[in-house]
Enzyme design. Structure first.
Site, PDB file in Angstrom:
ATOM      1  N   LYS A 127       1.023  -1.168   0.065  1.00  0.00           N
ATOM      2  CA  LYS A 127       0.206  -0.083  -0.052  1.00  0.00           C
ATOM      3  C   LYS A 127       0.821   1.141   0.153  1.00  0.00           C
ATOM      4  CE  LYS A 127      -3.960  -2.041  -0.298  1.00  0.00           C
ATOM      5  NZ  LYS A 127      -4.743  -1.760  -1.412  1.00  0.00           N
TER       6      LYS A 127
HETATM    7  N1  PMP Z   1      -3.442  -8.169   1.463  1.00  0.00           N
HETATM    8  C1  PMP Z   1      -3.425  -7.278   2.343  1.00  0.00           C
HETATM    9  C2  PMP Z   1      -3.109  -7.572   3.603  1.00  0.00           C
HETATM   10  C3  PMP Z   1      -4.072  -6.106   1.980  1.00  0.00           C
HETATM   11  O1  PMP Z   1      -3.908  -5.170   2.823  1.00  0.00           O
HETATM   12  C4  PMP Z   1      -4.696  -5.790   0.938  1.00  0.00           C
HETATM   13  C5  PMP Z   1      -5.354  -4.692   0.468  1.00  0.00           C
HETATM   14  N2  PMP Z   1      -6.760  -4.497   1.071  1.00  0.00           N
HETATM   15  C6  PMP Z   1      -4.631  -6.898  -0.304  1.00  0.00           C
HETATM   16  C7  PMP Z   1      -3.787  -7.937   0.270  1.00  0.00           C
HETATM   17  C8  PMP Z   1      -5.092  -6.663  -1.416  1.00  0.00           C
HETATM   18  O2  PMP Z   1      -4.739  -5.519  -2.298  1.00  0.00           O
HETATM   19  P1  PMP Z   1      -5.653  -4.915  -3.521  1.00  0.00           P
HETATM   20  O3  PMP Z   1      -6.194  -3.930  -2.348  1.00  0.00           O
HETATM   21  O4  PMP Z   1      -4.342  -4.188  -4.209  1.00  0.00           O
HETATM   22  O5  PMP Z   1      -6.251  -5.872  -4.118  1.00  0.00           O
END
Ligand code: PMP
Length: 344
Positions: free
Chosen positions: A48
């Site tokens: 992130k």
């Molecule tokens: N794994 C974790 C620990 C996350 O915090 C997130 C984000 N919500 C994701 C996977 C998935 O990533 P994305 O939001 O880019 O689909």
């Protein structure tokens, strides 16, 4: 990558260019070569960081932010930490609406990083005024000089990965990647990375990981929003009870659903076999790979890249706590039998 003889201006310069690491033991029984993209190597310990920096940079370029302005977001924790970190360095205030499902450690971390945190109930409908979406929207409207990141519905979330994660994986595998396995929450990671990779080679298969209790897989297959798919589950950051526009479903070849229990046990197995201390969704992604192998999806020449989105330290009070695991009934097979004292 490499930090040899390098000095950085600030923590933000360390974002991206994460290592790709060969998996050795946990994938040994499977066909193909497996590599993990270690997003915990970002300074905020998750993927992130990429979207936080990219979206705030774009807002600055468009003249939407001036020093002292406010960043508002809804977040399961990781995005919040990254936004708080970027806000500190760039001089913004950060307000976050967080799900009550998030680890207490995550919430403490956000407050440590200077964010104002509002905790909202996890198991209410997205359009409920108490939901973290609605609370974030209201906080944005009430705060003059604020921008709402809105990661589930922001194309810049996808663009961040299109411009960074995608090219990095393509270059690190020297174009040899055949499959990408990535958990889908907002869908930003999988969609942006897939878009770049499919532009280089349309044959690359994109495999999304979803949770039981989430609507994503069913929506991908039917393009219908089926409320019956929705029920509470434990994994944080993966799957959804709504359809995010940041997910480009046409770029994803297949979704695989995984359970809370198998994902948690697999995360622990990654630590024990590879020495990689990663988060719950990294366990979910390897669990999906196990299931794909059961279906003979891969052959020995395949090069499979799996995204490990964050670090294990964020889950100490959850999947890495024996008590929590026992409370969920996830450690039954490991329970120590009480034995009678041996009498001589
Ligand atoms: N794994 C974790 C620990 C996350 O915090 C997130 C984000 N919500 C994701 C996977 C998935 O990533 P994305 O939001 O880019 O689909």
């Amino acid at each position: 990558m490499g930090h040899k003889n390098k000095v950085y201006n600030n923590v933000l310069d360390l974002i991206g260019n994460t290592p790709l690491i060969k998996l050795n033991k946990i994938t040994a029984p499977f066909s193909g070569k497996y590599f993990a993209k270690l997003e915990a190597s970002n300074p905020g310990h998750s993927s992130k960081d990429r979207i936080a920096l990219y979206i705030i940079d774009q807002a600055e370029k468009q003249g939407l932010l001036k020093p002292g302005d406010t960043i508002v977001e809804t977040t399961s924790g990781n995005t919040g930490f990254s936004l708080a970190m970027v806000s500190i360095v760039k001089g913004y205030k950060c307000i976050l609406a967080v799900s009550s499902k998030s680890s207490p450690d995550k919430i403490d971390m956000l407050r440590t990083m200077g964010a104002e945190v509002h905790i909202c109930p996890a198991h209410v409908a997205a359009d409920d005024p108490k939901s973290y979406y609605e609370v974030a929207k209201r906080l944005h409207e009430e705060t003059p000089g604020s921008i709402y990141i809105n990661q589930y519905f922001n194309d810049l979330n996808v663009d961040a990965h299109y411009h960074s994660t995608g090219p990095e994986i393509w270059n690190q595998t020297e174009g040899k990647i055949t499959h990408l396995v990535a958990c889908s929450g907002t869908g930003g990671t999988i969609s942006g990375t897939a878009k770049y990779l499919k532009e280089q080679n349309p044959d690359i298969k994109i495999l999304g990981v979803d949770a039981y209790g989430s609507v994503l897989k069913k929506y991908h297959e039917t393009r219908e929003f089926d409320k019956a798919e929705i029920y509470p589950y434990r994994i944080e950051g993966l799957g959804k009870n709504l359809i995010p526009t940041a997910t480009e479903f046409d770029l994803i070849d297949e979704f695989i659903k995984v359970t809370d229990e198998e994902s948690a046990l697999t995360a622990r197995e990654i630590a024990k076999t590879e020495g990689l201390f990663v988060g719950y969704t990294s366990g979910a992604a390897i669990q999906a790979i196990k299931q794909l192998n059961d279906d003979n999806t891969f052959d020995e020449n395949d090069v499979i890249v799996v995204i490990f989105p964050d670090h294990g330290s964020r889950y100490m009070s959850k999947i890495y706590s024996d008590k929590w695991m026992n409370d969920q009934g996830f450690l039954d097979s490991f329970k120590v039998e009480e034995k009678e004292d041996v009498k001589i």
